[in-house]
Design an enzyme around this catalytic site. Sequence first.
Site, PDB file in Angstrom:
ATOM      1  N   THR A  20      -1.663   5.623   2.449  1.00 56.20           N
ATOM      2  CA  THR A  20      -2.901   4.856   2.382  1.00 56.20           C
ATOM      3  C   THR A  20      -2.931   3.869   3.541  1.00 56.20           C
ATOM      4  OG1 THR A  20      -2.922   5.006  -0.031  1.00 56.20           O
ATOM      5  CG2 THR A  20      -4.292   3.300   0.966  1.00 56.20           C
ATOM      6  N   LEU A  33       0.865  -1.178   0.000  1.00 57.93           N
ATOM      7  CA  LEU A  33       0.000   0.000   0.000  1.00 57.93           C
ATOM      8  C   LEU A  33       0.896   1.220   0.000  1.00 57.93           C
ATOM      9  CD1 LEU A  33      -2.666  -0.916   2.738  1.00 57.93           C
ATOM     10  CD2 LEU A  33      -2.992  -0.949   0.261  1.00 57.93           C
ATOM     11  N   ASP A  34       0.431   2.311  -0.603  1.00 59.25           N
ATOM     12  CA  ASP A  34       1.178   3.570  -0.539  1.00 59.25           C
ATOM     13  C   ASP A  34       1.376   3.984   0.914  1.00 59.25           C
ATOM     14  OD1 ASP A  34       1.217   3.707  -3.281  1.00 59.25           O
ATOM     15  OD2 ASP A  34      -0.379   5.193  -3.437  1.00 59.25           O
ATOM     16  N   LYS A  35       2.411   4.749   1.142  1.00 57.48           N
ATOM     17  CA  LYS A  35       2.746   5.196   2.498  1.00 57.48           C
ATOM     18  C   LYS A  35       1.557   5.828   3.212  1.00 57.48           C
ATOM     19  CE  LYS A  35       5.733   8.526   4.896  1.00 57.48           C
ATOM     20  NZ  LYS A  35       6.825   9.522   4.740  1.00 57.48           N
TER      21      LYS A  35
END
Length: 349
Positions: free
Chosen positions: A148, A144-146
Amino acid sequence: MSGVQLIHVDREEGGQRLDRWLKKRFAQLTQGAVEKMCRTGQLRVDGGRVKASTRIEAGQEVRVPPLPDVRAMADKPPAARIPENDQKMIQQAVLWKDEHIIALNKPPGLPSQGGSGQGNRHVDGLTEALMFGYKDRPKLVHRLDKDTSGILLLARTDRIARALSEAFRLRSTRKIYWAAVAGVPVPRMGTVRYGLVKAGGHGRGGEGEKMIAVHPRDIPATEGAKRATTDYAVLDALGTRASWCALVPITGRTHQLRAHMAELGHPIVGDGKYGGSGQENLGDGWGAQLGGEISRKLHLHARSLSFDHPITKRRVTLTAPLPDHMRRTWDTLGWHENDVPADPFAEDE
């Protein structure tokens, strides 16, 4: 230092991610070191440049650049143990686990892995605190993105890691994200099919890179563009100012949900990269900030994940509670989690 090595992938090693294969053979390597070797072109497969996530196949030849000697590494003082507060934080993030899989509700602001601009504090670096009596650290299956939050799976054995990675590759998993977006998309349910192409960042390691949306008709003529598809559905709205959306990434491109919603004119609340003050939105203003008591953090959360368990073969569906900043926004806007279907795209909902 060892010299350059050319290693052929054995038959039983095929299908693995390059970074995991490499770290099994060279225990002294960190994820950051692997990422750097890929980024600089020192690590190659069949002569071509690769990413750490590239899957290798039996018979391929991997070029490995000179590496630090294990004995030299042993002479260095041992790395500091994970701080107690970080151990507690990552253990409290465990949403569900059995003897094969661990599911986290990843907090916003914590990267999944190390890499350019991510620092040393990330999920992959904290997995020692998630061994729970096992001999090996659990392995990330996806990312997951940082900024998110939400469900992130880790496999407790190599066998399970390969099975789950294949499930993600074949899209037999189902991920539903929740987001607060500026304005209200019209129609209230639809599909975005804009392609995405990467625009490099300004940092030495590519920091600040951004995905640019490409109209479907222009994808074949745009170098580097990849097809991307996102389903969306509006679950609730605050007049025309903001809406609560469910998002399903049919493909899994970098920053796909954020770039697609911004391209629609409805950037995700708190998204400074894709919905900054210069981003026109179809609510009643500019950018992705609602102002007032609404947090400026990214409002994107991996709410649910369904997958077939590799061992029991049963369908597992996990749901992750909202992070604090999104829960406060939901309370402020009068949105209630129990008032919407778990899967608004399902025909029987």
